[in-house]
Every structure is written in C-alpha cells, then in structure tokens.
Design an enzyme around this catalytic site. Structure first.
Site, PDB file in Angstrom:
ATOM      1  N   GLU A 124       0.847  -1.188   0.000  1.00  0.00           N
ATOM      2  CA  GLU A 124       0.000   0.000   0.000  1.00  0.00           C
ATOM      3  C   GLU A 124       0.885   1.241   0.000  1.00  0.00           C
ATOM      4  O   GLU A 124       1.881   1.302   0.732  1.00  0.00           O
ATOM      5  CB  GLU A 124      -0.903   0.015   1.233  1.00  0.00           C
ATOM      6  CG  GLU A 124      -1.767   1.263   1.349  1.00  0.00           C
ATOM      7  CD  GLU A 124      -2.640   1.255   2.596  1.00  0.00           C
ATOM      8  OE1 GLU A 124      -2.991   0.152   3.070  1.00  0.00           O
ATOM      9  OE2 GLU A 124      -2.972   2.334   3.116  1.00  0.00           O
ATOM     10  N   GLU A 147      -2.833  11.482   3.324  1.00  0.00           N
ATOM     11  CA  GLU A 147      -3.857  11.295   4.345  1.00  0.00           C
ATOM     12  C   GLU A 147      -3.823  12.530   5.240  1.00  0.00           C
ATOM     13  O   GLU A 147      -2.741  12.996   5.629  1.00  0.00           O
ATOM     14  CB  GLU A 147      -3.601  10.051   5.186  1.00  0.00           C
ATOM     15  CG  GLU A 147      -3.742   8.740   4.434  1.00  0.00           C
ATOM     16  CD  GLU A 147      -3.526   7.544   5.343  1.00  0.00           C
ATOM     17  OE1 GLU A 147      -4.514   6.927   5.755  1.00  0.00           O
ATOM     18  OE2 GLU A 147      -2.356   7.240   5.643  1.00  0.00           O
TER      19      GLU A 147
END
Length: 578
Positions: free
Chosen positions: A456, A461
């Site tokens: 990932e 974020e």
C-alpha cells in the site's frame, strides 16, 4: 487504509469439497498420456480473482488433486501460467470442480498482453477435459466468458503439455555487470522444516526462490524453532557461485554458513559468520556446486529461521528465465492517464476509469461507502466526495448500523500501472472525525493476495481534526499500520490544508518513492535503505488508485457536534505520467 475486500462466500458444497480434499490430498496426478512434457506444474501463475485465500491460483498448477483455484462469482474470469520460455503447446488438460466454465477459450501469448485463441467452446461440460491444441507462447491462459453455475470458475488442475523452445532473447535472466545471472529463480528448494499455519500460510522453501518479496520461507512453529535450521536450492546443474543475497524476516540467523555441494550430501562452506545482522545481506562468495545451502547454527531470537528471499548468482547451472522487471519511467515522463473531472454538475465518475468501491470501511470507520450516491461532479471542474450524516439500514459499523455515508472510488480493474509520477490536486474538508485520502493498492489484492502482502502506498492522508498536517506512508508485511514507513509534513508558515487546493504527488521508480507537495519534495523513501533497515521492498509491480473520504476510525476518532455535515472532499484532477 486498505480497500474493502469482497465478502467471503461459502456454500454447502464446500463441506463436501473439503472432505474430498482430505482424501485426494494423498493422491498424485498422473500426467496425461502424451509424447510431450507437462510444462505448467509449479510454474508462476496469476488469475483475475480468487474466491478467498484458501483457493489461490497456485493451487491449479501444484500437482495436487486435493487443492484448487476458485475465482470470484462473475464473468469474465481467467487464469494464466508463465511457462518460463516460449513453448509449442499441444495439449491442455482441465480438471474442473463443479463450478466449471460453459464458455471459455484457451489462449497463448508471448508477453501476457496480446493473446491468440487456440481453442474455444460454448458448450463446456466440466469434469476432466483433455483438449488437443496447437499454439505457441510463453504464457497460456484459460479465459472464461460464461459460468455453468451462479458461482465462479474452479479448477483442481490446469495442465499444459508441449515442448519448450529457446527462451525469448528479450527477457534473459537478470544479469550483473560482471556477467553473473540469477540462478535460483523458481528452482526446487528443500528445508529442515517449514511453516504453514495462520501466522505463515504455506511458508514453504519454494517461497524463498520465487523472486516475490512478499512471500517467505519459515521453519516450523512446532518443530523448527531450534538450532540448526537450513534451506537449500537445487540449481539443476553445477554452477560457479559468486554472490548470495539473503532478505531476512525478523527471525534471522545470527550465526550461519553458506555451503555448496555436488550431491546435497557432502557440503563445503564458502561463507561463515557469527554476527549476522538480518534484513538484507549481499554476500560475495566463491564456490562450485549444484546445491547451495544456508545452514543456520544460532537464531537471533526465540523463533526459528525465515527468509523472504534467498538468491544465488553466478554462472552455469540451469537458470529459469524470470519475468522481466518493469522499466523505469521515461525522462521526462509523459502523461499516460488522467481524469480532469470536467463533466456537468451531478455527473457520476467516469465508469471507464473508476469503480465505486462500496461497503463499510476498515480501521473502526463509521461510514458506508455508497454506489456513487456520494460521488459526483460539481460542474466547476471538480469531483466531489461527500460525507453525510445518514443511516444505512442493514449495515454494521462499530456500535450498530452505519450512521454516515460517503464516497470511495478506485481504478481497480480499469487501470493499474508500475512506476511513474502520480498526482492529484485536492482540497480537503475540516472537522473532527474526517479522514480524506489519496492512495494506491497493489493490484494483486484484487486477485486474492491479502493486505499488507500486496503493498500500500499512501500519497496523502489528512485528519480533519488537524488539517495543518499531511501524511505519506508505505505499508508492507514487515512494516504496516502504525509501523508503516512514512512522515508527517506541514504547509509553509503553518497554513491550513483545508483553506485551498494542493497538489499531492508520488514519484515512483525502481529506486524508491519521492513525495512532493505543490512541487516541493517533502519525503523520500529509498528502496535500498528500506531493504537494509526495515524489510522487503514490495512495490515493483502494478498498483491502482483510490480516492475516499472516511468518517471516524481508530486514527481520526469519531465526529462530534462540531463537525457539521455534509462535508466535501474536492478533487480537481488525477494524473499519471510515465
């Protein structure tokens, strides 16, 4: 924040299948009567999907009639095997489970991209089918277009017979500047013990020689946490060994030897240490033999021995040609994919580029991701992902039915890529409990490899409770979740990300990833440093893109009265350059 996997689906027939498997696992496959050779057994294999981790594609070429591959419950589906070199294919044997293909094709390819059909039917009857074919290629694929049942496609065995020709000159074994080749790829391995349980499924010796940095060998958790522990590879013929690369799991050897042998009985040590440090070790050695062994005499911990990779380099042997490594992006890179989100207000995301990733989130999140009810264009050149305070009956979030809805889209089966510059211009919302993200998942997640083994890459974020800090992180088996490799970074002057648009980008190649914010480097991850200090680098394969706006979760915490709904994440564009 891993994408939602498809729900596991079980059926009564599974109980019968498991019973059969207990009996059949004691049987071995008898090759079909043919003058040509069985080429597919034990070769690298991939598939469009897997029903769950219990039915991987590898089970269709393992020679065991008690294991099988089973696909997702949709059309089309496929499974393909890499024979390692160009072959003349004369026969294909399909041993179907009850979920068989009614309409399917057998196809060959030189590059796993352009396919030629060598057999086709719309009246498949299941059972054991022996197909006489005539074709040539390195890759052979079964491509199913119509299932016989409501379930998927399932094969106990997918056997390809024929003769191997000369390996294609365009993809030779990886070679060092000095002329050494990777000799150990996909060669048979033997170990003192191996592990296969919930903590390390099928961690067999072969996993150390598959050039897959997300699979590993480990000694048995019941009998193998002892000294000595060992693993060796059969190179197929005598070789001159010049280099050995070991990528250790945290269960590494403090004291060990590298040994060679002509017969797997009499061993000669060509390297020895009592101060092993784990992680990645590249050893310069000099020896001759057909077999090469890591012989551990002192573990670094109470656990056993475990290797993600055990590579042997040199000359001679009988090397198998591995798939070519992906090329780095052009310099300068060129735009290869984009979405500018310029459609009229209310238009849903382009179905040729995006898939609505529906369902509940992970990590204790409180939203239900809808089928694009919360994703649309605003008519001003932006995609809007909108989080709303509305209950979705019949769903399950922490505390009961999901109290919020939101949007999550991905390029899943539409677009994936290896290496390049990927960027998005985004304006994030502010408010407690919000969690906007722009990220990538390894595409093998869609074919059954679980997180974090697929890899990932979080490009952006931001937590709604602190919109002055952004985060970029990577996740892998050896470092994930709170232990992922990443960094926070603010805007110049302590500005607030929610006040305007910003361009978040990842520049990704064979050497690592460089993250930038509005064109300025904010964080660099070096592949060699990661391998030497944290664990395997698992990012040299295709990834797909994800955009989402989560509500709640273990990291941001829940929303509260001050959050104020609805909340919008705006995306001006997403672009990929290679």
């Amino acid at each position: 924040m891993p994408s939602s996997p498809s729900p596991h689906r079980y059926r009564l027939a599974l109980f019968f299948a498991l019973a059969v498997a207990l009996i059949m696992s004691y049987l071995t496959i008898v090759p079909a009567m043919a003058a040509d050779t069985l080429l597919s057994q034990g070769k690298p294999v991939t598939a469009s999907s897997a029903e769950n981790v219990a039915f991987p594609a590898s089970s269709a070429v393992d020679g065991n009639l008690g294991t099988r591959w089973s696909s997702g419950f949709a059309d089309p589906q496929w499974i393909q095997v890499d024979l390692g070199a160009t072959a003349t294919v004369t026969q294909v044997v399909l041993n179907w489970e009850t979920a068989y293909g009614k309409a399917f094709e057998i196809q060959t390819s030189a590059n796993a991209s352009t396919w030629t059909t060598i057999y086709s039917t719309t009246t498949g009857a299941g059972g054991n089918q022996t197909l006489a074919v005539n074709g040539s290629g390195r890759y052979v694929r079964l491509y199913g277009t119509q299932r016989s049942t409501q379930y998927g496609y399932s094969l106990w065995e997918f056997q390809v017979f024929g003769t191997i020709g000369t390996p294609p000159p365009t993809s030779p074994p990886p070679t060092d500047p000095g002329g050494d080749k990777l000799l150990s790829y996909n060669k048979p391995g033997v170990a003192s013990t191996s592990q296969s349980d919930g903590n390390c499924y099928e961690c067999t010796p072969a996993r150390a020689f598959d050039r897959d940095p997300a699979s590993r060998w480990a000694t048995s958790s019941t009998t193998g946490w002892v000294d000595p522990g060992w693993i060796y590879v059969d190179l197929g013929a005598t070789a001159q060994i010049h280099k050995v690369i070991l990528q250790w799991d945290p269960a590494y050897a403090k004291a060990y030897q590298i040994q060679v042998s002509p017969d797997a009985t009499n061993w000669t040590s060509i390297y020895s240490t009592t101060t092993g440090t784990g992680f990645k070790q590249t050893l310069t050695v000099n020896g001759t033999g057909r077999y090469v062994r890591m012989y551990g005499t002192q573990r670094s911990s109470a656990y056993g021995y475990s290797l993600w990779e055990f590579q042997v380099w040199g000359t001679g042997g009988a090397p198998i040609t591995p798939p070519p490594l992906p090329p780095d992006p052009r310099n300068p890179p060129q735009l290869v994919w984009s979405d500018e989100f310029n459609s009229a207000a209310g238009t849903k995301p382009d179905g040729s580029k995006w898939v609505a990733d529906t369902g509940t989130g992970q990590n204790g999140e409180l939203e239900y991701y809808t089928n694009n009810n919360n994703a649309s264009m605003d008519g001003a050149g932006n995609l809007v992902l909108e989080a709303r305070n509305e209950v979705t009956a019949g769903t399950a979030c922490p505390g009961g039915p999901c109290q919020y809805t939101s949007g999550r889209i991905n390029t899943g089966n539409k677009f994936s890529f290896t290496y390049g510059r990927v960027e998005a211009r985004i304006k994030v919302p502010k408010g407690n409990g919000l969690w906007p993200a722009f990220w990538m998942m390894g595409a093998d997640f869609l074919t059954g490899r679980p997180w974090p083994y697929n890899g990932e890459v979080d490009i952006m974020e931001i937590l709604g409770k602190d919109t002055k800090t952004a985060y970029s992180t990577i996740h892998a088996p050896a470092y994930n979740g709170g232990g992922g490799i990443g960094a926070p970074y603010p805007l110049p002057g302590g500005a607030d990300y929610s006040d305007g648009f910003h361009v978040f980008a990842a520049n990704w190649n064979s050497q690592g990833i460089v993250y930038t914010l509005d064109g300025q480097t904010v964080f660099t991850i070096d592949k060699a440093q990661v391998e030497a200090t944290r664990g395997p680098w698992i990012y040299d394969h295709p990834f797909y893109l994800i955009l989402n706006l989560a509500v709640g979760g273990d990291w941001p915490g829940p929303p509260d009265a001050s959050t104020g709904f609805p909340k919008r994440m705006l995306v001006d564009y997403v672009r990929v350059y290679q």
